[in-house]
Design an enzyme around this catalytic site. Structure first.
Site, PDB file in Angstrom:
ATOM      1  N   ARG A  97       0.835  -1.178   0.000  1.00  0.00           N
ATOM      2  CA  ARG A  97       0.000   0.000   0.000  1.00  0.00           C
ATOM      3  C   ARG A  97       0.872   1.230   0.000  1.00  0.00           C
ATOM      4  O   ARG A  97       1.997   1.182   0.504  1.00  0.00           O
ATOM      5  CB  ARG A  97      -0.862  -0.029   1.278  1.00  0.00           C
ATOM      6  CG  ARG A  97      -2.249   0.479   1.033  1.00  0.00           C
ATOM      7  CD  ARG A  97      -3.006   0.621   2.314  1.00  0.00           C
ATOM      8  NE  ARG A  97      -3.681   1.903   2.258  1.00  0.00           N
ATOM      9  CZ  ARG A  97      -4.986   2.046   2.272  1.00  0.00           C
ATOM     10  NH1 ARG A  97      -5.757   1.019   2.383  1.00  0.00           N
ATOM     11  NH2 ARG A  97      -5.522   3.244   2.203  1.00  0.00           N
ATOM     12  N   HIS A 100      12.049  -3.422  -3.132  1.00  0.00           N
ATOM     13  CA  HIS A 100      11.238  -3.517  -4.353  1.00  0.00           C
ATOM     14  C   HIS A 100      11.917  -4.497  -5.316  1.00  0.00           C
ATOM     15  O   HIS A 100      13.138  -4.416  -5.512  1.00  0.00           O
ATOM     16  CB  HIS A 100      11.117  -2.129  -4.996  1.00  0.00           C
ATOM     17  CG  HIS A 100      10.263  -2.131  -6.216  1.00  0.00           C
ATOM     18  ND1 HIS A 100       8.883  -2.148  -6.157  1.00  0.00           N
ATOM     19  CD2 HIS A 100      10.589  -2.161  -7.535  1.00  0.00           C
ATOM     20  CE1 HIS A 100       8.396  -2.172  -7.395  1.00  0.00           C
ATOM     21  NE2 HIS A 100       9.406  -2.181  -8.246  1.00  0.00           N
TER      22      HIS A 100
HETATM   23  C1  GAR Z   1       8.860  -9.038  -2.286  1.00  0.00           C
HETATM   24  O1  GAR Z   1       9.313  -9.512  -3.528  1.00  0.00           O
HETATM   25  C2  GAR Z   1       8.965  -7.543  -2.228  1.00  0.00           C
HETATM   26  O2  GAR Z   1      10.084  -7.029  -2.872  1.00  0.00           O
HETATM   27  C3  GAR Z   1       7.709  -7.139  -2.949  1.00  0.00           C
HETATM   28  O3  GAR Z   1       6.741  -8.040  -2.501  1.00  0.00           O
HETATM   29  C4  GAR Z   1       7.362  -9.271  -2.140  1.00  0.00           C
HETATM   30  C5  GAR Z   1       6.976  -9.564  -0.722  1.00  0.00           C
HETATM   31  O4  GAR Z   1       7.468 -10.813  -0.342  1.00  0.00           O
HETATM   32  N1  GAR Z   1       7.359  -5.786  -2.650  1.00  0.00           N
HETATM   33  C6  GAR Z   1       6.763  -4.990  -3.518  1.00  0.00           C
HETATM   34  O5  GAR Z   1       6.455  -5.326  -4.642  1.00  0.00           O
HETATM   35  C7  GAR Z   1       6.507  -3.593  -3.001  1.00  0.00           C
HETATM   36  N2  GAR Z   1       6.015  -2.777  -4.048  1.00  0.00           N
HETATM   37  P1  GAR Z   1       7.575 -11.188   1.198  1.00  0.00           P
HETATM   38  O6  GAR Z   1       6.200 -10.862   1.812  1.00  0.00           O
HETATM   39  O7  GAR Z   1       7.823 -12.662   1.197  1.00  0.00           O
HETATM   40  O8  GAR Z   1       8.685 -10.394   1.813  1.00  0.00           O
END
Ligand code: GAR
Length: 206
Positions: free
Chosen positions: A90, A108
């Site tokens: 978010r 990211h």
């Molecule tokens: C991760 O790949 C993170 O970089 C990405 O969501 C995933 C969460 O994984 N974040 C985004 O895309 C933010 N815009 P996790 O819950 O296993 O850490």
């Protein structure tokens, strides 16, 4: 000991990597609280299982600024030095940005400024890049636009789909997030324009 607040929305593997690096003595910090905007986040359950303080502030149907103001209140007693967004899906609203100016990091899964936003591994494949990767950056009011603290590159293979690419990027995420946190907590950097520049060789940390 510096105190981290983790904000997550889902699986929480980046949070787990941070917690593991702390417990293994590779990252000097403590997790003061894990906050989720999603009551069903697996990361919230994992945090509770580790005996960490958790707060759930559901965001569904809540205005971004209103949610952020509530988060500022909820975070206050935990006295966090740094907020780490770890799969927090978010936008961070104004009240949080103001209360923690220069003290919010995000991870990211692309080499910013390429592919901000969502579904970024698919975006990278569709564009045809030969390298993607991940970025830890300070959070500002834009979408994935803040100053970059660390990046790691990952080669895109011809055989990749979004899931296989995401899995290899995730390995690097788990490594560089703790490195970036250690650097920021050490204070041994300065920001020149958009550039985060280390001011001394680091001898400890991950
Ligand atoms: C991760 O790949 C993170 O970089 C990405 O969501 C995933 C969460 O994984 N974040 C985004 O895309 C933010 N815009 P996790 O819950 O296993 O850490």
């Amino acid at each position: 000991m510096k105190r981290l607040a983790i904000l997550l929305s889902g699986r929480g593997s980046n949070f787990e990597a941070i917690a593991r690096n702390i417990s293994e003595g590779k990252l000097e910090a403590e997790i003061a609280v894990v906050v989720s905007n999603n009551p069903d986040a697996k990361g919230l359950e994992t945090a509770a299982g580790l005996g960490l303080k958790t707060v759930c502030l559901p965001s569904k149907g809540v205005d971004t600024g209103v949610w952020a103001a509530g988060a500022v209140e909820a975070l206050r007693p935990f006295e966090a030095d740094l907020i780490c967004l770890a799969g927090f899906m978010r936008r961070v609203g104004g009240p949080l940005l103001e209360a923690y100016a220069g003290r919010i990091l995000n991870i990211h899964p692309s080499l910013l400024p390429s592919f901000p936003g969502l579904h970024v591994q698919q975006q990278a494949l569709d564009y045809g890049v030969k390298y993607s990767g991940c970025t830890v950056h300070f959070v500002d009011a834009g979408l994935d636009t803040g100053a970059i603290v660390k990046q790691a590159a990952v080669e895109v293979k011809d055989s990749d789909d979004a899931d296989t690419l995401a899995a290899r990027i995730l390995v690097e995420e788990h490594r560089i997030y703790s490195e970036a946190i250690a650097l920021v907590l050490s204070g041994r950097f300065k920001i020149q324009g958009r550039r985060v520049v280390e001011t001394q060789a680091r001898t400890a940390g991950v």
